[in-house]
Scaffold this active site. Structure first.
Site, PDB file in Angstrom:
ATOM      1  N   ASN A 158       0.813  -1.216   0.000  1.00  0.00           N
ATOM      2  CA  ASN A 158       0.000   0.000   0.000  1.00  0.00           C
ATOM      3  C   ASN A 158       0.852   1.275   0.000  1.00  0.00           C
ATOM      4  OD1 ASN A 158      -2.739   0.669  -0.286  1.00  0.00           O
ATOM      5  ND2 ASN A 158      -2.802   1.471   1.811  1.00  0.00           N
ATOM      6  N   ARG A 159       2.117   1.130  -0.344  1.00  0.00           N
ATOM      7  CA  ARG A 159       2.989   2.270  -0.655  1.00  0.00           C
ATOM      8  C   ARG A 159       3.583   2.083  -2.054  1.00  0.00           C
ATOM      9  NH1 ARG A 159       0.816   2.962   3.425  1.00  0.00           N
ATOM     10  NH2 ARG A 159       1.576   3.746   5.429  1.00  0.00           N
ATOM     11  N   HIS A 174      -8.646  -2.225   5.319  1.00  0.00           N
ATOM     12  CA  HIS A 174      -7.474  -2.349   6.188  1.00  0.00           C
ATOM     13  C   HIS A 174      -7.941  -2.377   7.641  1.00  0.00           C
ATOM     14  CE1 HIS A 174      -4.122  -1.430   3.268  1.00  0.00           C
ATOM     15  NE2 HIS A 174      -5.180  -1.120   2.534  1.00  0.00           N
ATOM     16  N   TYR A 177      -6.097  -1.108  11.798  1.00  0.00           N
ATOM     17  CA  TYR A 177      -7.277  -0.845  12.573  1.00  0.00           C
ATOM     18  C   TYR A 177      -7.372   0.649  12.835  1.00  0.00           C
ATOM     19  CZ  TYR A 177      -3.738  -0.583  16.300  1.00  0.00           C
ATOM     20  OH  TYR A 177      -2.629  -0.265  17.037  1.00  0.00           O
ATOM     21  N   TYR A 208      -1.897  10.295   8.918  1.00  0.00           N
ATOM     22  CA  TYR A 208      -0.637  10.860   8.431  1.00  0.00           C
ATOM     23  C   TYR A 208      -0.641  10.747   6.914  1.00  0.00           C
ATOM     24  CZ  TYR A 208       0.111   5.842   8.646  1.00  0.00           C
ATOM     25  OH  TYR A 208      -0.050   4.486   8.517  1.00  0.00           O
ATOM     26  N   GLU A 220     -10.485   1.643   7.449  1.00  0.00           N
ATOM     27  CA  GLU A 220      -9.724   1.047   8.548  1.00  0.00           C
ATOM     28  C   GLU A 220     -10.751   0.444   9.496  1.00  0.00           C
ATOM     29  OE1 GLU A 220      -6.466   0.846   8.889  1.00  0.00           O
ATOM     30  OE2 GLU A 220      -5.706   2.305   7.433  1.00  0.00           O
TER      31      GLU A 220
HETATM   32 ZN   LIG Z   1      -3.293  -1.759   6.258  1.00  0.00          ZN
END
Ligand SMILES: [Zn+2]
Length: 481
Positions: A299-300, A352, A354, A405, A428
């Site tokens: 996920n980056r 995703h 949490y 962030y 999340e």
């Molecule tokens: Zn995640």
């Protein structure tokens, strides 16, 4: 378009219909999957939660991570508490730093190994899963073919009767093979409306399955994925729950009348299995980098403002963005599939855990918002409200930079910014840190139910929104960055 080109396009489309989605990516290496090592013990590992950090504290904790490999379950940010996951060996160093900085902290749990017993009830106590034996079936050409390394017997289907859902399926976190079997079963029981195909293989050679629900006619599409981060077990469990509701609950008929659904329950299939066999808290993929460290944060790794924020260029880091965008075969497979479907996709949802947040683009920078940000928030709020009405679970709606962030290279940013899917969100899931990644399995059904209600409400509201537009099923009016 010239007649020849038109014929070529028609032929290619026909080929896709016959053989499934194109799978042009070569595997790097399948030999690693045969390595069997002992599962890492987390005995004595503690989760500490600090009071909110000051501006001056933040670099200290980032340095602690870089230099001493201290692991966090959240990210060091000013005015935010920090969840520090510490081994018994590192505990005195961490406590020393907290004392020097004058930072108070709570101990969320004292022993991660003990927490895992709450998370997953012992196999012996759960009833055995009952599935139709694959070997007794003539598999469709489009079915996922299972990999031999998973033939351990543990989660493979025993010979027995067919049942839509084994009663205990959602009482436990299931392995890769069980989830693939489950999806395959849904397809076999509903051959005219449900299919289950592979969108390609992982680094270690596991098939990445996609479930498609299409009841006929030309419809807009919704794309859902889970299991991007290996240790976030509630994500594949929730996505599988949603799959089951869409296929087996007659009340879902309006949803499948409105949309075609494309669902990838586990993106990071290698990492997910690794969390079951070797290291419960593994996050990344399992590719091997040149310096010997394993894994890229998928996920980056997506190619939209890649590596601009919230990621690392260090291969050993948990948020390593990879040597280049789409360096990982798993993100390539997912990205290629989404691009193939992009003209019909109206909504992308990635799950995703949490922290109970409904994240809206953009994730890559705090100062930037999409032009239709207010509309994105409006639809997200419809979902949040439906979710909260179910069991009172509280969610926040906003961008990742505002709520958490900045982090570039996420699939949700890419789905909107590069693939042009108008509505794109990252959820999340539970909880807010009581158990963190180790959410007890007895919360799977409730999490699945409330999240399904959110997805259903969003789908219905989206359909109404599309209907109001003149040309509801084209993406031509999207802006992109
Ligand atoms: Zn995640």
């Amino acid at each position: 378009m010239k007649p020849f080109a038109l014929w070529l396009v028609l032929l290619l489309n026909l080929a896709y219909i016959v053989v499934g989605y194109p799978s042009v990516i070569e595997l790097n290496d399948v030999s690693q999957s045969t390595t069997v090592t002992k599962r890492k013990s987390y005995a004595g590992y503690k989760l500490l939660r600090t009071e909110p950090l000051t501006t001056g504290n933040v670099p200290v904790f980032r340095n602690l991570e870089d230099v001493h490999g201290i692991n966090y379950w959240t990210y060091p940010l000013e005015n935010r508490s920090l969840d520090i996951f510490t081994s018994p060996k590192q505990l005195s160093r961490v406590q020393g730093v907290l004392k020097d900085l004058g930072l108070d902290h709570d101990v969320v749990f004292h022993d991660a190994e003990e927490i895992m017993h709450y998370e997953q009830p012992p196999q012996a106590k759960a009833k055995q899963l009952v599935w139709e034996d694959d070997a007794q079936n003539t598999a469709e050409p489009s079915d996922v073919s299972y990999q031999s390394e998973n033939a351990t017997g543990q989660d493979m289907p025993p010979t027995g009767t067919t049942r839509a859902v084994a009663p205990d399926f959602f009482n436990r976190y299931q392995r890769y093979n069980a989830i693939m079997n489950f999806a395959s079963q849904l397809a076999r029981e509903n051959p005219s409306t449900v299919s289950f195909q592979s969108i390609g293989r992982s680094y270690e050679g596991k098939d990445m399955g996609i479930l498609k629900i299409a009841t006929g006619g030309s419809k807009p599409g919704i794309f859902i994925d889970g299991g991007m981060h290996a240790r976030e077990w509630i994500s594949p469990a929730t996505v599988t729950y949603i799959m089951n509701k869409l296929v087996n609950d007659p009340k879902s008929k309006p949803l499948t009348d409105m949309f075609d659904w494309y669902i990838v329950p586990i993106v990071n299939v290698d990492g997910y299995e690794y969390t079951h066999t070797n290291d419960r808290y593994w996050r990344k993929t399992r590719s091997r980098s040149s310096n010997g460290c394993y894994g890229v944060d998928p996920n980056r790794n997506f190619g939209f403002h890649w590596a601009e924020s919230g990621s690392s260029n260090k291969p050993c880091s948990d948020i390593y963005h990879g040597p280049k965008a789409f360096s990982e075969v798993e993100t390539q497979n997912l990205g290629r599939t989404i691009l193939y479907l992009k003209d019909k996709l109206k909504l992308y949802l990635t799950f995703h855990a949490y922290s109970q947040m409904w994240l809206v683009p953009w994730g890559f920078a705090k100062s930037q918002k999409p032009q239709d940000y207010n509309e994105l928030v409006r639809l997200a709020t419809v979902g949040k409200n439906a979710l909260e009405r179910t069991y009172g679970t509280r969610y926040s709606v906003g961008t990742a930079p505002d709520l958490l962030y900045p982090a570039a290279g996420g699939s949700d940013d890419w789905a909107k910014g590069a693939a042009g899917i108008p509505y794109s969100y990252c959820l999340e899931l539970r909880d807010k840190g009581r158990y963190g990644f180790a959410l007890p399995a007895n919360q799977i059904k409730a999490t699945g139910e409330e999240t399904f209600n959110a997805v259903a409400a969003v789908a219905q509201e989206l359909y109404r929104t599309l209907k109001k537009k003149e040309q509801p099923f084209t993406n031509a009016d999207n802006e992109s960055d």
